[in-house]
Structure formats: structure tokens, C-alpha cells
Write a protein that holds these residues in place. Structure first.
Motif, PDB file in Angstrom:
ATOM      1  N   PRO A  46       9.738   8.326  15.625  1.00 15.37           N
ATOM      2  CA  PRO A  46       9.637   8.436  14.166  1.00 15.37           C
ATOM      3  C   PRO A  46       8.996   7.166  13.599  1.00 15.37           C
ATOM      4  O   PRO A  46       9.418   6.058  13.892  1.00 15.37           O
ATOM      5  CB  PRO A  46      11.083   8.584  13.709  1.00 15.37           C
ATOM      6  CG  PRO A  46      11.911   8.066  14.822  1.00 15.37           C
ATOM      7  CD  PRO A  46      11.107   8.208  16.083  1.00 15.37           C
ATOM      8  N   LEU A  47       7.956   7.341  12.826  1.00 17.78           N
ATOM      9  CA  LEU A  47       7.223   6.204  12.271  1.00 17.78           C
ATOM     10  C   LEU A  47       8.115   5.294  11.439  1.00 17.78           C
ATOM     11  O   LEU A  47       7.913   4.092  11.387  1.00 17.78           O
ATOM     12  CB  LEU A  47       6.065   6.702  11.413  1.00 17.78           C
ATOM     13  CG  LEU A  47       4.987   7.503  12.125  1.00 17.78           C
ATOM     14  CD1 LEU A  47       3.977   8.024  11.109  1.00 17.78           C
ATOM     15  CD2 LEU A  47       4.296   6.677  13.167  1.00 17.78           C
ATOM     16  N   PRO A  53       9.635  -1.953   9.003  1.00 22.55           N
ATOM     17  CA  PRO A  53      10.057  -3.329   9.299  1.00 22.55           C
ATOM     18  C   PRO A  53       8.890  -4.239   9.681  1.00 22.55           C
ATOM     19  O   PRO A  53       8.877  -5.418   9.330  1.00 22.55           O
ATOM     20  CB  PRO A  53      11.034  -3.171  10.463  1.00 22.55           C
ATOM     21  CG  PRO A  53      11.516  -1.769  10.371  1.00 22.55           C
ATOM     22  CD  PRO A  53      10.371  -0.982   9.821  1.00 22.55           C
ATOM     23  N   MET A  54       7.907  -3.692  10.389  1.00 20.71           N
ATOM     24  CA  MET A  54       6.736  -4.486  10.751  1.00 20.71           C
ATOM     25  C   MET A  54       5.993  -4.919   9.487  1.00 20.71           C
ATOM     26  O   MET A  54       5.611  -6.084   9.343  1.00 20.71           O
ATOM     27  CB  MET A  54       5.799  -3.686  11.654  1.00 20.71           C
ATOM     28  CG  MET A  54       4.520  -4.426  12.008  1.00 20.71           C
ATOM     29  SD  MET A  54       3.318  -3.428  12.901  1.00 20.71           S
ATOM     30  CE  MET A  54       2.688  -2.379  11.579  1.00 20.71           C
ATOM     31  N   LEU A  55       5.800  -3.982   8.552  1.00 18.19           N
ATOM     32  CA  LEU A  55       5.116  -4.308   7.304  1.00 18.19           C
ATOM     33  C   LEU A  55       5.906  -5.329   6.493  1.00 18.19           C
ATOM     34  O   LEU A  55       5.331  -6.240   5.894  1.00 18.19           O
ATOM     35  CB  LEU A  55       4.866  -3.040   6.486  1.00 18.19           C
ATOM     36  CG  LEU A  55       3.913  -2.020   7.112  1.00 18.19           C
ATOM     37  CD1 LEU A  55       3.858  -0.749   6.266  1.00 18.19           C
ATOM     38  CD2 LEU A  55       2.527  -2.592   7.323  1.00 18.19           C
ATOM     39  N   ALA A  56       7.228  -5.179   6.478  1.00 17.12           N
ATOM     40  CA  ALA A  56       8.063  -6.146   5.750  1.00 17.12           C
ATOM     41  C   ALA A  56       7.915  -7.540   6.343  1.00 17.12           C
ATOM     42  O   ALA A  56       7.762  -8.528   5.614  1.00 17.12           O
ATOM     43  CB  ALA A  56       9.525  -5.705   5.776  1.00 17.12           C
ATOM     44  N   GLN A  57       7.949  -7.628   7.662  1.00 23.89           N
ATOM     45  CA  GLN A  57       7.797  -8.924   8.325  1.00 23.89           C
ATOM     46  C   GLN A  57       6.435  -9.544   7.985  1.00 23.89           C
ATOM     47  O   GLN A  57       6.339 -10.720   7.674  1.00 23.89           O
ATOM     48  CB  GLN A  57       7.934  -8.753   9.839  1.00 23.89           C
ATOM     49  CG  GLN A  57       7.810 -10.030  10.625  1.00 23.89           C
ATOM     50  CD  GLN A  57       8.944 -10.995  10.367  1.00 23.89           C
ATOM     51  OE1 GLN A  57      10.059 -10.593  10.068  1.00 23.89           O
ATOM     52  NE2 GLN A  57       8.672 -12.277  10.476  1.00 23.89           N
ATOM     53  N   TYR A  87      11.744  -3.396   1.871  1.00 25.86           N
ATOM     54  CA  TYR A  87      11.983  -4.640   1.135  1.00 25.86           C
ATOM     55  C   TYR A  87      10.860  -5.647   1.370  1.00 25.86           C
ATOM     56  O   TYR A  87      11.094  -6.807   1.663  1.00 25.86           O
ATOM     57  CB  TYR A  87      13.332  -5.256   1.505  1.00 25.86           C
ATOM     58  CG  TYR A  87      14.476  -4.324   1.266  1.00 25.86           C
ATOM     59  CD1 TYR A  87      14.863  -3.999  -0.026  1.00 25.86           C
ATOM     60  CD2 TYR A  87      15.146  -3.730   2.332  1.00 25.86           C
ATOM     61  CE1 TYR A  87      15.899  -3.111  -0.246  1.00 25.86           C
ATOM     62  CE2 TYR A  87      16.178  -2.839   2.120  1.00 25.86           C
ATOM     63  CZ  TYR A  87      16.546  -2.537   0.824  1.00 25.86           C
ATOM     64  OH  TYR A  87      17.557  -1.660   0.612  1.00 25.86           O
ATOM     65  N   ILE A  88       9.659  -5.168   1.209  1.00 22.65           N
ATOM     66  CA  ILE A  88       8.529  -6.064   1.386  1.00 22.65           C
ATOM     67  C   ILE A  88       8.450  -7.039   0.225  1.00 22.65           C
ATOM     68  O   ILE A  88       9.037  -6.829  -0.832  1.00 22.65           O
ATOM     69  CB  ILE A  88       7.203  -5.285   1.488  1.00 22.65           C
ATOM     70  CG1 ILE A  88       6.949  -4.517   0.191  1.00 22.65           C
ATOM     71  CG2 ILE A  88       7.172  -4.382   2.685  1.00 22.65           C
ATOM     72  CD1 ILE A  88       5.502  -4.344  -0.099  1.00 22.65           C
TER      73      ILE A  88
END
Length: 152
Positions: A46-47, A53-57, A87-88
Motif C-alpha cells: 500500500p502506497l 512518511p518519506m515525503l514528510a522526512q 504532517y509535512i
């Protein structure tokens, strides 16, 4: 184009000279050093489990330049939801919506070349050698990294 954040003081400061590379760069078998490609099996992973989380980091990675996300109209709402749920740091993300698949490539190349982003995330279909070369050259010019996400 669209920006999800305040237009005032939240824009990154672009005056920092000699921006360092932000990822440990390794050369793959084709010699492209600024490109990471994530290829997902549509049925198995599942994407939502790791893309947000990768985008947030990445949105908290650097305060001097943008995390730029380029997607099609088709994935716009889903991607915005991911960014919201993860939570970006809205003040560091530039969100670009492409009108069609070919404009995703064009917007990605423009964002890379400008050098205002530390990372440009895009959803391009399978990348051929000329496209990979163009992305790598643009990323080198802009001293940034491109992450392409696609599904099989």
C-alpha cells in the motif's frame, strides 16, 4: 502551479552558496547519480505505508530549498491528502499539478534545472534512457535529486 503554504516569510532562502549534495550519491549501472526510482507492485504494497512518511522526512530535510512534488491531475487529491496526513512542513513544499503526462516530465525538468529544490518527486511512467539522461543533467544543473515513483 500551486504552493501549499504561506507566501510571505515561508519561502526558502535561495542565497546560500555552494549547496551540498543532500543524498549519498552512488552511481548505478547506467551512471545516473541524481536519480532514485521507486518501482511499486500495485497489488502488494500500500502506497500510504511509506510514501507519506518519506515525503514528510524530505519536507524537513533542508530549510534553504524546496521539496517539490509534481503529479498529474489524476493523483492531485490523493497526493495532497498524503502530504496533509504525513504532517509535512508546508512551508518547504512546492506542489505542482501537471495537466497531462508529458507536462509532468516538463515540470519535473524545469523544477530540477532551476535549483530551487533539494528534491523533486515525480510520478513518471517507465523511464527510457533519453529521459533518464535528461533528468540527470537537469538535476546536476540544479544541484538536486529526483525521486521518481511508478507502479508496475
Amino acid at each position: 502551479m500551486e504552493f501549499n503554504g504561506s507566501d510571505n516569510d515561508s519561502k526558502p532562502n535561495h542565497s546560500t552558496p555552494n549547496q551540498p549534495h543532500h543524498f549519498p550519491l552512488s552511481t548505478d549501472h547506467n551512471g545516473f547519480t541524481h536519480i532514485t526510482e521507486i518501482i511499486l507492485s500495485s497489488a502488494r504494497i500500500p502506497l500510504t505505508s511509506f510514501i507519506p512518511p518519506m515525503l514528510a522526512q524530505l519536507s524537513h530535510h533542508e530549510k534553504q530549498r524546496w521539496l517539490t512534488v509534481v503529479c498529474s491531475k489524476q493523483y492531485r487529491n490523493m497526493t495532497l491528502k498524503w502530504l496533509q496526513d504525513a504532517y509535512i512542513n508546508n512551508k518547504q513544499v512546492l506542489f505542482l499539478t501537471a495537466s497531462n503526462e508529458s507536462s509532468i516530465k516538463d515540470l519535473t525538468l524545469q523544477a530540477l534545472t532551476l535549483g530551487k529544490s533539494h528534491t523533486v518527486v515525480s510520478w513518471l511512467p517507465e523511464l527510457d534512457e533519453p529521459t533518464l539522461a535528461a533528468l540527470d543533467i537537469a538535476a546536476q544543473e540544479g544541484n538536486c535529486h529526483v525521486i521518481n515513483i511508478r507502479q508496475r
